[in-house]
Design an enzyme around this catalytic site. Structure first.
Site, PDB file in Angstrom:
ATOM      1  N   ASN A 112      83.175  85.890  70.630  1.00  0.00           N
ATOM      2  CA  ASN A 112      82.490  86.666  69.572  1.00  0.00           C
ATOM      3  C   ASN A 112      82.165  87.956  70.271  1.00  0.00           C
ATOM      4  O   ASN A 112      81.146  88.740  69.714  1.00  0.00           O
ATOM      5  CB  ASN A 112      81.313  86.126  68.815  1.00  0.00           C
ATOM      6  CG  ASN A 112      81.760  84.659  68.128  1.00  0.00           C
ATOM      7  OD1 ASN A 112      81.341  83.760  68.320  1.00  0.00           O
ATOM      8  ND2 ASN A 112      82.658  84.967  67.230  1.00  0.00           N
TER       9      ASN A 112
ATOM     10  N   GLY B   8      80.132  82.282  64.187  1.00  0.00           N
ATOM     11  CA  GLY B   8      80.721  82.800  65.226  1.00  0.00           C
ATOM     12  C   GLY B   8      81.978  81.994  65.741  1.00  0.00           C
ATOM     13  O   GLY B   8      82.948  82.034  64.762  1.00  0.00           O
ATOM     14  N   SER B   9      82.201  81.399  66.953  1.00  0.00           N
ATOM     15  CA  SER B   9      83.595  80.870  67.124  1.00  0.00           C
ATOM     16  C   SER B   9      83.724  81.171  68.871  1.00  0.00           C
ATOM     17  O   SER B   9      83.472  81.925  69.247  1.00  0.00           O
ATOM     18  CB  SER B   9      84.543  81.068  66.274  1.00  0.00           C
ATOM     19  OG  SER B   9      84.438  80.871  65.051  1.00  0.00           O
ATOM     20  N   ASN B  10      84.520  80.059  69.245  1.00  0.00           N
ATOM     21  CA  ASN B  10      85.419  80.184  70.530  1.00  0.00           C
ATOM     22  C   ASN B  10      86.717  79.893  70.219  1.00  0.00           C
ATOM     23  O   ASN B  10      86.836  78.953  69.348  1.00  0.00           O
ATOM     24  CB  ASN B  10      84.799  79.281  71.515  1.00  0.00           C
ATOM     25  CG  ASN B  10      83.364  79.271  71.614  1.00  0.00           C
ATOM     26  OD1 ASN B  10      82.855  80.368  72.193  1.00  0.00           O
ATOM     27  ND2 ASN B  10      82.462  78.254  71.627  1.00  0.00           N
TER      28      ASN B  10
ATOM     29  N   PRO C 202      85.505  77.145  65.818  1.00  0.00           N
ATOM     30  CA  PRO C 202      84.859  77.721  65.032  1.00  0.00           C
ATOM     31  C   PRO C 202      83.340  77.411  64.716  1.00  0.00           C
ATOM     32  O   PRO C 202      83.279  75.884  64.746  1.00  0.00           O
ATOM     33  CB  PRO C 202      85.468  78.058  63.684  1.00  0.00           C
ATOM     34  CG  PRO C 202      86.257  76.689  63.460  1.00  0.00           C
ATOM     35  CD  PRO C 202      86.597  76.351  65.113  1.00  0.00           C
TER      36      PRO C 202
END
Length: 806
Positions: free
Chosen positions: A513, A241-243, A263
């Site tokens: 995401n 996913g990630s921010n 990440p």
């Protein structure tokens, strides 16, 4: 001052290049010095190590830079790299047996045999060799190919000079640790490109057989297919996913940009990041994290711009439903004319058994596939088959995208690279620069599925899967349903850059995401096709919490890198803010303080009420009540949203809805009762500090870990592995990985802080096996040494000159 003169200055100051056993990485430390100074020519590089084993690789060109990168990656991760090369050569069954499972880093294959059948097919067909011949920009550039060549040589040089001194028990004395070729490196890059397309369908591709007289396999209804596709393609359920957030200069203390990248990737196996700096004097100077086996920096910064990626919601594949010739199920009809499928016969060697030979079936659209995951069967019948289209199967451009980012001098340069190379298969890009610009783009290689095409050409299954999951299933019997091309696209059948959702110079741009819609909540992005993602639909709790946080930061202004550091490790639990107070109040009012669990037993939950009330709504290691809420919320979150919340989702108020925990929902009460029973049975106090029961074990020592799971909405996401018999959460499967917080001041040196949560090496004997993991536990950062003066000042500076042997 030139780079050469700076190195000369190091010599004068006592920091000259040297090669002694103390200066080598641990796996090479016992080598003779002559092994590192062979006579003759060949590729070479200088590798300068600073704190935490971070290499700063200097070389004269891309082949030599690739050499240094391959050498240094092998020094830290030889076993993981070697395992991946066994995968892309289609040799897992020969070494590990056909029924064992790969680590999942390079495909979704459930067993070694299906993995081998697919990758042997790729090799036998010459797919990647042909892609290497395609001229840039549609194919890889000379620089990218030289990097691959150098990486293979550097990896081989390390193995050749250290085979007898490999200490990692994962591959010590293993016969499968062998030299590789440039093609092996390229195929590994290809595998990452098709990870979201053909890589999802490997079991269905390799198992596809023409129908026989036996009854056909059971299919699914369109409604069932839509639900299965949603689960398969959801970015919230994936192990990646990630921010990321970029702030414009108007929100910062000095008018320059800021970027925080976070990440979420697996903590073990071949999709780990590895940290380095790559320098070709006068040409390239970049620092960041690379996916293992990659020749370039995947996520990073240079002196002027920083970028990160988040896994995007775009669906990088589609299906074509084939109408078959009644007389021959290996012939399909297009505009009434017969088209014969192409057979790809593949033979795989198997340990202790005869080789296995299977045939794969290919069409003009791609391979015939009989499933996408166990829940989405796609039966091949006498009248119908399905072909999988993956435009990334002709995309070997991701290395050029990374090189372009590495050489960019602004977010405009990032955008130009995206337009030129069009090489990113399944991620968004978020960037900021020293001039104060912010940038977001969902520039993916996606099949050119317009909403109009889907409406006109979808089969009954596609009419269900496309609106719900973005998976188009098109009528393959007519050329009128071909994907077409955009003028600005580098390959047929994909969207061009002009169609990509993009937001430039908003006060903040953020992604966690979900789709591009709420990249900036005040300036929603709309107008893109459904295949890119949804518009005006419910966001995840992680997205909602992230927007709350970064919007408040932008509004407050005067931001600095320290603010990014605090955001990353604040460990606020948005789900706790939404539900904990309601749960505690309801719990305290229960008659007799009891609830009925799933097994029908009455459970005294009164002690849990006080713990929930006192919990600080964070998931720091010392937080009391975090574990109780975590275990409760995992169970409660399974309640359908229509029952779980009193206030439903409202597209006009997407960050604050849904909300209001519906404690009357039966599943909520059972969730709390079952949680109390579970923790008591495990001997875990309801108010135990989280870090006492959420940890990893490295070399026999527990390292507490903060952060939390997806359903809690934590920015600092981790997915821990529950093992109550061993003390609670005893390992992390995926989560925060290579983290960077980057800004600029008035100097030429960026202000950067980094963390590689699982550390540089998988080798338990390495001093860099868990050193950054302990930093992560203590919420401490690594100060980046990017400029030459900072590298020279490192008290841990070790310099190694590495060569090919001739």
């Amino acid at each position: 001052m030139t780079f050469r003169n700076r190195l000369r200055l190091f010599a004068v100051s006592g920091l000259a290049l040297f090669t002694v056993s103390a200066s080598l990485p641990p796996a090479a430390a016992s080598g003779e010095s002559e092994a590192w100074h062979p006579s003759g020519g060949g590729l070479s590089a200088t590798v300068r190590y600073t704190e935490y084993g971070i290499p700063h690789i200097v070389a004269k060109d891309y082949a030599n830079l690739g050499f240094g990168t391959g050498w240094a990656q092998a020094a830290d991760q030889v076993c993981t790299l070697a395992d991946g090369f066994v995968t892309v050569r289609g040799e897992r069954s020969a070494f590990f047996g056909p029924d064992a499972a790969p680590d999942g880093s390079l495909s979704s294959a459930a067993k070694n045999l299906s993995s081998d059948l697919y990758f042997r097919g790729v090799r036998d067909s010459g797919t990647v060799e042909e892609l290497l011949k395609v001229p840039a920009p549609a194919g890889p550039s000379r620089d990218a190919k030289e990097s691959m060549r150098g990486f293979a040589a550097g990896y081989n040089a390390w193995i050749g000079q250290n085979r007898d001194r490999i200490t990692d028990p994962a591959c010590r004395s293993a016969s499968w640790v062998r030299p590789v070729t440039t093609l092996d490196v390229a195929v590994r890059g290809f595998a990452l490109s098709v990870l979201g397309g053909q890589g999802r369908g490997i079991e269905g591709i390799t198992a596809a057989r023409p129908p026989t007289a036996a009854p056909p396999a059971a299919g699914v209804t369109p409604k069932e297919a839509a639900a299965a596709a949603q689960r398969l393609l959801s970015t919230q359920n994936a192990d990646m996913g990630s921010n990321a957030v970029a702030f414009r200069g108007s929100t910062t203390a000095n008018g320059r940009g800021l970027l925080l990248g976070n990440p979420h990737y697996p903590w073990d196996g071949g999709r780990r990041f590895w940290q380095s700096q790559q320098t070709i004097p006068g040409e390239l100077n970049v620092a960041g994290g690379s996916l293992l086996g990659s020749t370039t920096v995947s996520i990073g910064h240079n002196a002027d711009v920083a970028w990160s990626h988040t896994v995007a919601t775009g669906v990088p594949l589609n299906l074509h439903q084939l109408t078959l010739d009644p007389a021959d199920p290996t012939v399909y009809l297009v505009d009434g004319k017969p088209q014969r499928m192409t057979q790809r016969t593949v033979t795989v060697p198997v340990r202790g058994s005869a080789p296995v030979t299977r045939t794969q079936w290919w069409t003009r659209y791609g391979p015939v596939v009989t499933s996408l995951g166990a829940a989405l069967p796609l039966p091949w019948t006498a009248s119908t088959a399905y072909a999988l289209n993956d435009p990334n199967a002709t995309n070997l451009r991701s290395a050029d995208t990374s090189l372009g980012f590495s050489r960019a001098r602004s977010t405009a340069g990032i955008e130009r690279t995206l337009h030129h190379s069009q090489g990113l298969p399944w991620v968004n890009t978020i960037a900021a620069d020293r001039s104060g610009n912010s940038f977001f783009s969902q520039s993916q290689v996606l099949p050119r599925i317009t909403d109009e095409l889907a409406a006109r050409c979808s089969t009954p299954m596609g009419r269900a899967t496309y609106p719900s999951a973005g998976l188009a299933v098109l009528d393959g019997s007519t050329s009128a349903c071909a994907l077409g091309s955009d003028r600005d696209a580098v390959q047929p059948g994909i969207f061009g850059p002009g169609r990509m959702p993009t937001r430039k110079n908003a006060p903040y741009v953020e992604n966690s995401n979900d789709s591009a819609w709420l990249t900036n909540a005040d300036r929603p992005l709309t107008g893109y096709e459904r295949v890119f993602g949804t518009i005006a639909t419910q966001r995840s709790i992680r997205t909602r919490g992230a927007i709350e946080d970064v919007a408040a930061m932008a509004e407050r202004g005067r931001l600095r890198v320290a603010d990014l550091e605090r955001q990353q490790l604040a460990n606020r639990a948005p789900a706790g803010d939404l539900a904990a107070a309601d749960a505690a109040k309801w719990c305290a009012a229960l008659p007799g303080g009891t609830l009925v669990g799933s097994d029908g037993t009455a459970v005294d939950v009164s002690a849990a009420c006080q713990v929930l009330r006192r919990w600080d709504r964070s998931v720091d290691s010392e937080s009391r009540g975090a574990l109780l809420f975590d275990r409760f919320w995992r169970k409660a979150a399974a309640v359908p949203a229509a029952e779980l919340w009193k206030v439903p989702f409202d597209a006009v108020d997407p960050v604050r809805t849904p909300r209001g925990l519906n404690t009357a929902a039966p599943g909520v009460g059972r969730a709390l009762a079952d949680t109390v029973t579970e923790l008591r049975a495990a001997g875990i106090a309801l108010d135990a500090p989280l870090g006492k029961h959420q940890f990893v074990v490295r070399n026999g020592k527990r390292i507490p870990v903060g952060g939390g799971t997806e359903s809690l909405g934590i920015w600092n996401k981790i997915e821990p592995v529950w093992n109550p018999a061993a003390g609670g959460y005893t390992e992390v499967s995926a989560g925060s990985s290579y983290i960077q917080a980057v800004g600029w001041d008035g100097s030429r040196c960026p202000v950067a802080r980094t963390l590689l949560t699982y550390s540089q090496s998988s080798n338990p004997d390495s001093p860099h096996y868990s050193d950054q993991t302990r930093l992560f536990s203590g919420e401490r950062w690594v100060t980046s040494r990017f400029c030459e003066k900072d590298i020279a000042r490192s008290p841990h500076l070790r310099v190694v000159r590495v060569h090919e042997r001739r």
